[in-house]
Design an enzyme around this catalytic site. Structure first.
Site, PDB file in Angstrom:
ATOM      1  N   THR A 181     -15.178  -3.052  -9.490  1.00 21.14           N
ATOM      2  CA  THR A 181     -15.491  -1.805 -10.193  1.00 21.14           C
ATOM      3  C   THR A 181     -14.429  -1.544 -11.259  1.00 21.14           C
ATOM      4  O   THR A 181     -13.256  -1.889 -11.100  1.00 21.14           O
ATOM      5  CB  THR A 181     -15.575  -0.609  -9.212  1.00 21.14           C
ATOM      6  OG1 THR A 181     -14.276  -0.330  -8.676  1.00 21.14           O
ATOM      7  CG2 THR A 181     -16.560  -0.886  -8.086  1.00 21.14           C
ATOM      8  N   GLY A 182     -14.869  -0.955 -12.372  1.00 23.80           N
ATOM      9  CA  GLY A 182     -13.945  -0.643 -13.469  1.00 23.80           C
ATOM     10  C   GLY A 182     -13.247  -1.873 -13.987  1.00 23.80           C
ATOM     11  O   GLY A 182     -12.016  -1.953 -13.981  1.00 23.80           O
ATOM     12  N   SER A 183     -14.026  -2.845 -14.458  1.00 23.69           N
ATOM     13  CA  SER A 183     -13.405  -4.141 -14.775  1.00 23.69           C
ATOM     14  C   SER A 183     -13.600  -4.594 -16.219  1.00 23.69           C
ATOM     15  O   SER A 183     -13.466  -5.767 -16.520  1.00 23.69           O
ATOM     16  CB  SER A 183     -13.915  -5.211 -13.808  1.00 23.69           C
ATOM     17  OG  SER A 183     -15.306  -5.129 -13.643  1.00 23.69           O
TER      18      SER A 183
ATOM     19  N   ILE B 127      -6.382  -3.700 -14.975  1.00 20.91           N
ATOM     20  CA  ILE B 127      -6.201  -4.446 -13.733  1.00 20.91           C
ATOM     21  C   ILE B 127      -7.535  -5.030 -13.257  1.00 20.91           C
ATOM     22  O   ILE B 127      -7.608  -6.184 -12.820  1.00 20.91           O
ATOM     23  CB  ILE B 127      -5.572  -3.521 -12.659  1.00 20.91           C
ATOM     24  CG1 ILE B 127      -4.121  -3.177 -13.049  1.00 20.91           C
ATOM     25  CG2 ILE B 127      -5.627  -4.150 -11.276  1.00 20.91           C
ATOM     26  CD1 ILE B 127      -3.461  -2.097 -12.182  1.00 20.91           C
TER      27      ILE B 127
ATOM     28  N   SER C 178      -1.999   2.556  -5.135  1.00 20.16           N
ATOM     29  CA  SER C 178      -0.852   2.642  -6.043  1.00 20.16           C
ATOM     30  C   SER C 178       0.391   2.934  -5.227  1.00 20.16           C
ATOM     31  O   SER C 178       0.297   3.506  -4.135  1.00 20.16           O
ATOM     32  CB  SER C 178      -1.075   3.788  -7.026  1.00 20.16           C
ATOM     33  OG  SER C 178       0.111   4.089  -7.728  1.00 20.16           O
TER      34      SER C 178
ATOM     35  N   TYR D 264      -3.454  12.740  -8.350  1.00 21.23           N
ATOM     36  CA  TYR D 264      -3.585  11.273  -8.348  1.00 21.23           C
ATOM     37  C   TYR D 264      -3.004  10.697  -7.053  1.00 21.23           C
ATOM     38  O   TYR D 264      -3.633   9.881  -6.374  1.00 21.23           O
ATOM     39  CB  TYR D 264      -2.861  10.702  -9.566  1.00 21.23           C
ATOM     40  CG  TYR D 264      -2.860   9.193  -9.668  1.00 21.23           C
ATOM     41  CD1 TYR D 264      -4.019   8.502 -10.030  1.00 21.23           C
ATOM     42  CD2 TYR D 264      -1.704   8.442  -9.421  1.00 21.23           C
ATOM     43  CE1 TYR D 264      -4.021   7.123 -10.137  1.00 21.23           C
ATOM     44  CE2 TYR D 264      -1.694   7.062  -9.531  1.00 21.23           C
ATOM     45  CZ  TYR D 264      -2.858   6.407  -9.892  1.00 21.23           C
ATOM     46  OH  TYR D 264      -2.855   5.031  -9.987  1.00 21.23           O
TER      47      TYR D 264
END
Ligand code: NAD
Length: 264
Positions: free
Chosen positions: A13-15, A19, A141, A154
């Site tokens: 996802t989100g690629s 990263i 993170s 976050y």
């Protein structure tokens, strides 16, 4: 160690950038067919073409879906119904003092950083356990453990990912499916590069100087004195997705350049 993921399918996802993009490339390099995801048609098409050009022998496809929404998650599940490897990477941050964070800020970030992974895991995990093999990796993170005071929202989402990841690992115990998290430190992704380039422009310094300034002020405990590269994070993720990593589940693996001052 020779990592081969030939015959495996991965959803990242989100690629289209950052990263996630490095992970998509790393998995494709290992032979997995990869589904790239992002919000815009153009960026997804470009990412698919670029990764395909690097690895012409593997299948690279794209799904345009905004994973901050329930509807977007449903589109991903419909267009890529099955996967052996799920990388929950999509996420963002909007640094703000606590007093300026609105309800909408909190809930909006939770939708993308947390619920996108929850929805994807709920869809893909049962099929992985049925098949007796699977890999799920949450990109958390170091901010999950060292909550930054200008990004408490976050930090909250990143800690939540660790809880979900560990809980899911417990849920699928003994099935051949592993669930882990990766904790990157400051990493030269698209969003961080843009941020540092902006600071550099504003202050008339180089991007490298802006990064050094950021590290000194915000992450002084770094042991590598630089940002990590997206490839360094991707390398850990590819390993966790390998056959060889079958003994690692329920773990939170750091690629934080030593920022977290703890041993384990
Ligand atoms: P980035 O902004 O460089 O890339 C994010 C990717 O996600 C892009 O492809 C973007 O199009 C996609 N995306 C954003 N919102 C989306 C949405 N609503 N639906 C679908 N796709 C969407 O970000 P990055 O720095 O590469 O971050 C990736 C992950 O790594 C995030 O979860 C982030 O929290 C985590 N992380 C980053 C750092 C860092 O320093 N860069 C450090 C620790 C953790």
């Amino acid at each position: 160690m020779n990592i081969s993921l030939a015959g495996r399918k991965a959803v990242v996802t989100g690629s289209t950038a950052g990263i996630g993009r490095a992970i998509a490339e790393g998995l494709a390099r290992a032979g997995a067919s990869v589904v790239v995801n992002g919000r815009s048609e153009g960026r997804v098409a470009t990412a698919v073409a670029e990764v395909k050009a690097l690895f012409p022998d593997v299948e690279i496809t794209g799904v345009v879906a905004d994973l901050a929404t329930k509807e977007g998650s449903a589109v991903l599940a419909a267009k890529a119904p099955n996967t052996d490897i799920l990388i929950n990477n999509a996420g963002t941050a909007n640094p703000k003092p606590f007093s300026d964070l609105t309800d909408e800020d909190w809930l909006g970030l939770f939708q993308l950083n947390v619920m996108s992974g929850v929805r994807a895991a709920r869809h893909y995990l049962p099929k992985m356990t049925e098949r007796g093999w699977g890999r799920v990796v949450f990109i958390s993170s170091e901010s999950a453990l060292a909550i930054p005071k200008d990004m408490i929202d976050y930090g909250m989402t990143k800690t939540a990912q660790l809880a979900i990841s560990r809980g899911l690992a417990e849920t699928v115990a003994g099935t051949g499916v592993t669930v882990n998290s990766v904790l990157p430190g400051p990493t030269n992704s698209e969003i961080m590069s843009n941020w540092m380039a902006g600071t550099a422009r504003e202050q008339g310094i180089t991007q490298e100087e802006a990064e050094q300034q950021f590290l000194k002020a915000m992450r002084p405990t770094t042991l590598i004195n630089r940002f990590t590269s997206t490839e360094e994070v991707a390398n850990m993720v590819v390993y966790l997705c390998s056959e060889q990593a079958s003994g690692t589940t329920g773990s939170a693996m750091r690629v934080d350049g030593g920022v977290l001052r703890q041993i384990a």
